[in-house]
Write a protein that holds these residues in place. Structure first.
Motif, PDB file in Angstrom:
ATOM      1  N   PRO A 261       0.824  -1.223   0.000  1.00 15.33           N
ATOM      2  CA  PRO A 261       0.000   0.000   0.000  1.00 15.33           C
ATOM      3  C   PRO A 261       0.855   1.269   0.000  1.00 15.33           C
ATOM      4  O   PRO A 261       0.395   2.330  -0.411  1.00 15.33           O
ATOM      5  CB  PRO A 261      -0.815  -0.115   1.292  1.00 15.33           C
ATOM      6  N   ALA A 262       2.114   1.157   0.449  1.00 19.11           N
ATOM      7  CA  ALA A 262       3.017   2.314   0.459  1.00 19.11           C
ATOM      8  C   ALA A 262       3.694   2.524  -0.897  1.00 19.11           C
ATOM      9  O   ALA A 262       4.419   3.498  -1.077  1.00 19.11           O
ATOM     10  CB  ALA A 262       4.076   2.130   1.543  1.00 19.11           C
ATOM     11  N   GLY A 263       3.505   1.593  -1.816  1.00 16.89           N
ATOM     12  CA  GLY A 263       4.032   1.774  -3.167  1.00 16.89           C
ATOM     13  C   GLY A 263       5.375   1.106  -3.435  1.00 16.89           C
ATOM     14  O   GLY A 263       5.897   1.198  -4.542  1.00 16.89           O
ATOM     15  N   SER A 264       5.927   0.417  -2.457  1.00 16.22           N
ATOM     16  CA  SER A 264       7.214  -0.250  -2.671  1.00 16.22           C
ATOM     17  C   SER A 264       6.993  -1.743  -2.917  1.00 16.22           C
ATOM     18  O   SER A 264       5.988  -2.311  -2.499  1.00 16.22           O
ATOM     19  CB  SER A 264       8.120  -0.022  -1.466  1.00 16.22           C
ATOM     20  N   GLU A 265       7.961  -2.356  -3.579  1.00 18.89           N
ATOM     21  CA  GLU A 265       7.868  -3.791  -3.849  1.00 18.89           C
ATOM     22  C   GLU A 265       8.349  -4.568  -2.629  1.00 18.89           C
ATOM     23  O   GLU A 265       9.430  -4.302  -2.116  1.00 18.89           O
ATOM     24  CB  GLU A 265       8.737  -4.161  -5.054  1.00 18.89           C
ATOM     25  N   CYS A 266       7.540  -5.514  -2.191  1.00 23.39           N
ATOM     26  CA  CYS A 266       7.931  -6.333  -1.049  1.00 23.39           C
ATOM     27  C   CYS A 266       7.545  -7.784  -1.328  1.00 23.39           C
ATOM     28  O   CYS A 266       6.385  -8.066  -1.632  1.00 23.39           O
ATOM     29  CB  CYS A 266       7.252  -5.858   0.231  1.00 23.39           C
TER      30      CYS A 266
ATOM     31  N   CYS B  15       3.626  -0.733   6.340  1.00 20.62           N
ATOM     32  CA  CYS B  15       4.522  -0.880   5.181  1.00 20.62           C
ATOM     33  C   CYS B  15       5.267   0.422   4.883  1.00 20.62           C
ATOM     34  O   CYS B  15       6.406   0.385   4.431  1.00 20.62           O
ATOM     35  CB  CYS B  15       3.731  -1.311   3.950  1.00 20.62           C
ATOM     36  N   ALA B  16       4.641   1.542   5.155  1.00 15.14           N
ATOM     37  CA  ALA B  16       5.279   2.836   4.853  1.00 15.14           C
ATOM     38  C   ALA B  16       6.496   3.087   5.741  1.00 15.14           C
ATOM     39  O   ALA B  16       7.368   3.875   5.384  1.00 15.14           O
ATOM     40  CB  ALA B  16       4.263   3.962   5.025  1.00 15.14           C
ATOM     41  N   ARG B  17       6.563   2.407   6.885  1.00 14.61           N
ATOM     42  CA  ARG B  17       7.681   2.629   7.821  1.00 14.61           C
ATOM     43  C   ARG B  17       8.537   1.375   7.979  1.00 14.61           C
ATOM     44  O   ARG B  17       9.244   1.241   8.959  1.00 14.61           O
ATOM     45  CB  ARG B  17       7.124   3.052   9.188  1.00 14.61           C
TER      46      ARG B  17
ATOM     47  N   PRO C 154      11.542  -1.275   6.832  1.00 14.31           N
ATOM     48  CA  PRO C 154      12.798  -1.288   6.078  1.00 14.31           C
ATOM     49  C   PRO C 154      12.950  -2.477   5.119  1.00 14.31           C
ATOM     50  O   PRO C 154      13.902  -2.526   4.351  1.00 14.31           O
ATOM     51  CB  PRO C 154      13.853  -1.363   7.192  1.00 14.31           C
ATOM     52  N   VAL C 155      12.043  -3.432   5.150  1.00 12.26           N
ATOM     53  CA  VAL C 155      12.225  -4.663   4.356  1.00 12.26           C
ATOM     54  C   VAL C 155      12.318  -4.408   2.838  1.00 12.26           C
ATOM     55  O   VAL C 155      13.202  -4.972   2.191  1.00 12.26           O
ATOM     56  CB  VAL C 155      11.125  -5.694   4.694  1.00 12.26           C
ATOM     57  N   PRO C 156      11.461  -3.593   2.239  1.00  9.23           N
ATOM     58  CA  PRO C 156      11.627  -3.364   0.785  1.00  9.23           C
ATOM     59  C   PRO C 156      13.016  -2.819   0.440  1.00  9.23           C
ATOM     60  O   PRO C 156      13.612  -3.228  -0.570  1.00  9.23           O
ATOM     61  CB  PRO C 156      10.524  -2.345   0.462  1.00  9.23           C
ATOM     62  N   ARG C 157      13.543  -1.941   1.275  1.00  8.93           N
ATOM     63  CA  ARG C 157      14.879  -1.382   1.025  1.00  8.93           C
ATOM     64  C   ARG C 157      15.952  -2.469   1.173  1.00  8.93           C
ATOM     65  O   ARG C 157      16.885  -2.552   0.389  1.00  8.93           O
ATOM     66  CB  ARG C 157      15.127  -0.239   2.013  1.00  8.93           C
ATOM     67  N   ILE C 158      15.788  -3.330   2.165  1.00  9.18           N
ATOM     68  CA  ILE C 158      16.757  -4.408   2.405  1.00  9.18           C
ATOM     69  C   ILE C 158      16.755  -5.397   1.242  1.00  9.18           C
ATOM     70  O   ILE C 158      17.809  -5.765   0.727  1.00  9.18           O
ATOM     71  CB  ILE C 158      16.435  -5.145   3.731  1.00  9.18           C
TER      72      ILE C 158
ATOM     73  N   VAL D 252       8.067  -1.285  12.301  1.00 12.54           N
ATOM     74  CA  VAL D 252       8.499  -2.664  12.065  1.00 12.54           C
ATOM     75  C   VAL D 252       9.987  -2.763  12.366  1.00 12.54           C
ATOM     76  O   VAL D 252      10.783  -1.985  11.853  1.00 12.54           O
ATOM     77  CB  VAL D 252       8.235  -3.090  10.600  1.00 12.54           C
ATOM     78  N   GLU D 253      10.331  -3.700  13.227  1.00 15.62           N
ATOM     79  CA  GLU D 253      11.728  -3.942  13.569  1.00 15.62           C
ATOM     80  C   GLU D 253      12.153  -5.229  12.862  1.00 15.62           C
ATOM     81  O   GLU D 253      11.448  -6.239  12.928  1.00 15.62           O
ATOM     82  CB  GLU D 253      11.862  -4.099  15.083  1.00 15.62           C
ATOM     83  N   VAL D 254      13.299  -5.165  12.203  1.00 17.40           N
ATOM     84  CA  VAL D 254      13.746  -6.302  11.393  1.00 17.40           C
ATOM     85  C   VAL D 254      15.098  -6.791  11.896  1.00 17.40           C
ATOM     86  O   VAL D 254      15.984  -5.990  12.199  1.00 17.40           O
ATOM     87  CB  VAL D 254      13.858  -5.894   9.911  1.00 17.40           C
ATOM     88  N   SER D 255      15.243  -8.096  11.990  1.00 13.67           N
ATOM     89  CA  SER D 255      16.548  -8.675  12.284  1.00 13.67           C
ATOM     90  C   SER D 255      16.870  -9.675  11.179  1.00 13.67           C
ATOM     91  O   SER D 255      15.975 -10.209  10.520  1.00 13.67           O
ATOM     92  CB  SER D 255      16.549  -9.349  13.659  1.00 13.67           C
TER      93      SER D 255
END
Ligand code: SF4
Length: 113
Positions: free
Chosen positions: A4-9, A42-44, A46-50, A76-79
């Motif tokens: 929904p934020a427009g990035s590919e995930c 999704c807008a906040r 980091p997964v699409p960037r990673i 969202v916190e990602v490890s």
């Protein structure tokens, strides 16, 4: 799939076909303590960037919903963990670096005669 934020995930899934209204994050859903996901996260995230920066097949991600600013803002916190080097990946966008060790060194530019 596009969030929904427009990035590919690769973990986002939606289905609005024939009256269905399904939206989910399969990464957070797979984590038993991942928390309650909502599309605005999704807008906040980091997964699409990673995943855009690092497509290493040995790296696995785990995500969970966290509250910030005294519970006023959720994020969202990602490890990340590498199944090859068996270590936590501090910078998932870069990776642990072990796979890069096998790459040949770049060639120096050749001088013209
Ligand atoms: S919360 Fe992050 S991992 Fe989950 S679907 Fe949205 S962008 Fe992808």
């Amino acid at each position: 799939m596009r969030t929904p934020a427009g990035s590919e995930c690769p973990y986002y899934f939606e289905d609005f076909h024939r009256g269905r209204e399904v939206q989910t994050c399969r990464l957070i859903e797979d984590n038993a303590s991942g928390g309650r996901w909502a599309p605005e996260l999704c807008a906040r995230c980091p997964v699409p960037r990673i995943t855009l920066a690092n497509a290493c097949p040995s790296m696995i991600l785990e995500a969970r919903v966290v509250s910030r600013l005294l519970g006023l803002r959720r994020g969202v916190e990602v490890s990340a963990y590498c199944t090859k080097s068996l270590q936590t990946v501090a910078e998932p966008e870069i990776g642990c670096g072990q796979c890069h060790e096998g790459f040949p060194a770049p060639l120096a530019p050749q001088e013209e005669p």
